[in-house]
Design a protein around this motif. Structure first.
Motif, PDB file in Angstrom:
ATOM      1  N   GLY A  28      32.622  30.100  48.954  1.00 59.41           N
ATOM      2  CA  GLY A  28      31.361  29.589  48.462  1.00 59.41           C
ATOM      3  C   GLY A  28      30.626  30.433  47.441  1.00 59.41           C
ATOM      4  O   GLY A  28      29.513  30.103  47.068  1.00 59.41           O
ATOM      5  N   ASN A  29      31.219  31.530  46.967  1.00 58.95           N
ATOM      6  CA  ASN A  29      30.557  32.336  45.948  1.00 58.95           C
ATOM      7  C   ASN A  29      30.745  31.713  44.575  1.00 58.95           C
ATOM      8  O   ASN A  29      31.808  31.153  44.276  1.00 58.95           O
ATOM      9  CB  ASN A  29      31.103  33.760  45.950  1.00 58.95           C
ATOM     10  CG  ASN A  29      30.656  34.520  47.173  1.00 58.95           C
ATOM     11  OD1 ASN A  29      29.482  34.532  47.498  1.00 58.95           O
ATOM     12  ND2 ASN A  29      31.593  35.138  47.861  1.00 58.95           N
ATOM     13  N   GLY A  30      29.717  31.830  43.725  1.00 53.40           N
ATOM     14  CA  GLY A  30      29.796  31.315  42.366  1.00 53.40           C
ATOM     15  C   GLY A  30      30.636  32.224  41.486  1.00 53.40           C
ATOM     16  O   GLY A  30      31.821  32.000  41.291  1.00 53.40           O
ATOM     17  N   PHE A  31      30.045  33.283  40.972  1.00 56.31           N
ATOM     18  CA  PHE A  31      30.758  34.251  40.151  1.00 56.31           C
ATOM     19  C   PHE A  31      31.074  35.473  41.007  1.00 56.31           C
ATOM     20  O   PHE A  31      30.168  36.148  41.484  1.00 56.31           O
ATOM     21  CB  PHE A  31      29.919  34.665  38.937  1.00 56.31           C
ATOM     22  CG  PHE A  31      29.741  33.563  37.929  1.00 56.31           C
ATOM     23  CD1 PHE A  31      30.746  33.280  37.011  1.00 56.31           C
ATOM     24  CD2 PHE A  31      28.580  32.810  37.905  1.00 56.31           C
ATOM     25  CE1 PHE A  31      30.588  32.263  36.085  1.00 56.31           C
ATOM     26  CE2 PHE A  31      28.407  31.794  36.980  1.00 56.31           C
ATOM     27  CZ  PHE A  31      29.415  31.520  36.067  1.00 56.31           C
ATOM     28  N   LYS A  32      32.361  35.765  41.208  1.00 49.68           N
ATOM     29  CA  LYS A  32      32.809  36.940  41.970  1.00 49.68           C
ATOM     30  C   LYS A  32      33.307  37.971  40.972  1.00 49.68           C
ATOM     31  O   LYS A  32      34.247  37.715  40.238  1.00 49.68           O
ATOM     32  CB  LYS A  32      33.926  36.552  42.931  1.00 49.68           C
ATOM     33  CG  LYS A  32      33.452  35.672  44.063  1.00 49.68           C
ATOM     34  CD  LYS A  32      34.593  35.179  44.914  1.00 49.68           C
ATOM     35  CE  LYS A  32      35.102  36.257  45.820  1.00 49.68           C
ATOM     36  NZ  LYS A  32      36.016  35.737  46.850  1.00 49.68           N
ATOM     37  N   LEU A  33      32.666  39.128  40.968  1.00 53.26           N
ATOM     38  CA  LEU A  33      32.955  40.147  39.962  1.00 53.26           C
ATOM     39  C   LEU A  33      33.687  41.335  40.554  1.00 53.26           C
ATOM     40  O   LEU A  33      33.382  42.481  40.249  1.00 53.26           O
ATOM     41  CB  LEU A  33      31.646  40.587  39.305  1.00 53.26           C
ATOM     42  CG  LEU A  33      30.810  39.439  38.734  1.00 53.26           C
ATOM     43  CD1 LEU A  33      29.495  39.962  38.200  1.00 53.26           C
ATOM     44  CD2 LEU A  33      31.575  38.692  37.671  1.00 53.26           C
ATOM     45  N   GLY A  34      34.647  41.088  41.409  1.00 51.94           N
ATOM     46  CA  GLY A  34      35.418  42.167  41.998  1.00 51.94           C
ATOM     47  C   GLY A  34      36.284  41.641  43.113  1.00 51.94           C
ATOM     48  O   GLY A  34      36.432  40.447  43.300  1.00 51.94           O
ATOM     49  N   GLY A  35      36.852  42.559  43.843  1.00 50.67           N
ATOM     50  CA  GLY A  35      37.691  42.196  44.972  1.00 50.67           C
ATOM     51  C   GLY A  35      38.931  43.055  45.026  1.00 50.67           C
ATOM     52  O   GLY A  35      39.205  43.857  44.142  1.00 50.67           O
ATOM     53  N   GLY A  36      39.692  42.891  46.069  1.00 51.17           N
ATOM     54  CA  GLY A  36      40.908  43.675  46.269  1.00 51.17           C
ATOM     55  C   GLY A  36      40.713  44.688  47.369  1.00 51.17           C
ATOM     56  O   GLY A  36      39.605  44.951  47.809  1.00 51.17           O
ATOM     57  N   THR A  37      41.808  45.240  47.829  1.00 51.59           N
ATOM     58  CA  THR A  37      41.758  46.249  48.878  1.00 51.59           C
ATOM     59  C   THR A  37      42.649  47.416  48.481  1.00 51.59           C
ATOM     60  O   THR A  37      43.861  47.260  48.460  1.00 51.59           O
ATOM     61  CB  THR A  37      42.245  45.670  50.219  1.00 51.59           C
ATOM     62  OG1 THR A  37      41.472  44.515  50.518  1.00 51.59           O
ATOM     63  CG2 THR A  37      42.105  46.668  51.339  1.00 51.59           C
ATOM     64  N   PRO A  38      42.055  48.537  48.126  1.00 49.91           N
ATOM     65  CA  PRO A  38      40.619  48.749  47.934  1.00 49.91           C
ATOM     66  C   PRO A  38      40.161  48.086  46.637  1.00 49.91           C
ATOM     67  O   PRO A  38      40.957  47.873  45.722  1.00 49.91           O
ATOM     68  CB  PRO A  38      40.486  50.269  47.850  1.00 49.91           C
ATOM     69  CG  PRO A  38      41.784  50.726  47.288  1.00 49.91           C
ATOM     70  CD  PRO A  38      42.823  49.761  47.831  1.00 49.91           C
ATOM     71  N   ALA A  39      38.884  47.788  46.574  1.00 50.55           N
ATOM     72  CA  ALA A  39      38.324  47.150  45.377  1.00 50.55           C
ATOM     73  C   ALA A  39      38.312  48.155  44.231  1.00 50.55           C
ATOM     74  O   ALA A  39      37.668  49.194  44.331  1.00 50.55           O
ATOM     75  CB  ALA A  39      36.910  46.651  45.660  1.00 50.55           C
ATOM     76  N   PRO A  40      39.045  47.875  43.149  1.00 48.24           N
ATOM     77  CA  PRO A  40      39.047  48.807  42.015  1.00 48.24           C
ATOM     78  C   PRO A  40      37.736  48.718  41.242  1.00 48.24           C
ATOM     79  O   PRO A  40      37.097  47.666  41.202  1.00 48.24           O
ATOM     80  CB  PRO A  40      40.214  48.308  41.159  1.00 48.24           C
ATOM     81  CG  PRO A  40      40.327  46.859  41.485  1.00 48.24           C
ATOM     82  CD  PRO A  40      39.903  46.719  42.919  1.00 48.24           C
ATOM     83  N   ALA A  41      37.331  49.824  40.643  1.00 51.14           N
ATOM     84  CA  ALA A  41      36.126  49.835  39.815  1.00 51.14           C
ATOM     85  C   ALA A  41      36.456  49.206  38.468  1.00 51.14           C
ATOM     86  O   ALA A  41      37.373  49.636  37.781  1.00 51.14           O
ATOM     87  CB  ALA A  41      35.630  51.269  39.625  1.00 51.14           C
ATOM     88  N   ALA A  42      35.733  48.156  38.119  1.00 50.35           N
ATOM     89  CA  ALA A  42      35.925  47.504  36.828  1.00 50.35           C
ATOM     90  C   ALA A  42      34.567  47.017  36.337  1.00 50.35           C
ATOM     91  O   ALA A  42      33.813  46.418  37.085  1.00 50.35           O
ATOM     92  CB  ALA A  42      36.890  46.328  36.955  1.00 50.35           C
ATOM     93  N   ALA A  43      34.277  47.298  35.076  1.00 54.47           N
ATOM     94  CA  ALA A  43      33.020  46.847  34.485  1.00 54.47           C
ATOM     95  C   ALA A  43      33.128  45.363  34.161  1.00 54.47           C
ATOM     96  O   ALA A  43      34.151  44.901  33.664  1.00 54.47           O
ATOM     97  CB  ALA A  43      32.722  47.649  33.223  1.00 54.47           C
TER      98      ALA A  43
END
Length: 102
Positions: A28-43
């Protein structure tokens, strides 16, 4: 990692099982700006977007510890939050999070 952007986009009605699929699992999220395990840092950059009537958040960093820029974006009528940074650094410019709720 390099970042990504979304410009002049809409996220509408995510997380609702409109077609009655028995194995539906939309969060149910609109814009998801990340994710993963572990979540990598990305601008990430969102510009000139609208997120509305989503079952969860309009905009979420989804655990991304990277930098997020939200510019001229609108969120409205999302059930659990408009803009929700939890791990990263969020820069909001001229954005309009409107009241959320069912």
């Amino acid at each position: 990692m390099s970042g990504t952007g979304s410009i002049t986009s809409a996220a509408y009605g995510n997380g609702f099982n409109r077609w009655g699929f028995p194995d539906f699992a939309g969060d149910g999220n609109g814009f998801k700006l990340g994710g993963g395990t572990p979540a990598p840092a990305a601008a990430h950059t969102l510009r000139d977007t609208v997120a509305f009537r989503n079952a969860a958040k309009g905009i979420t960093d989804n655990g991304n510890p990277g930098s997020i820029t939200v510019s001229r974006c609108t969120t409205l009528a999302c059930r659990s939050g408009a803009v929700e940074p939890s791990a990263g650094v969020c820069h909001s410019r001229l954005s309009l999070p409107l009241p959320c709720g069912a």
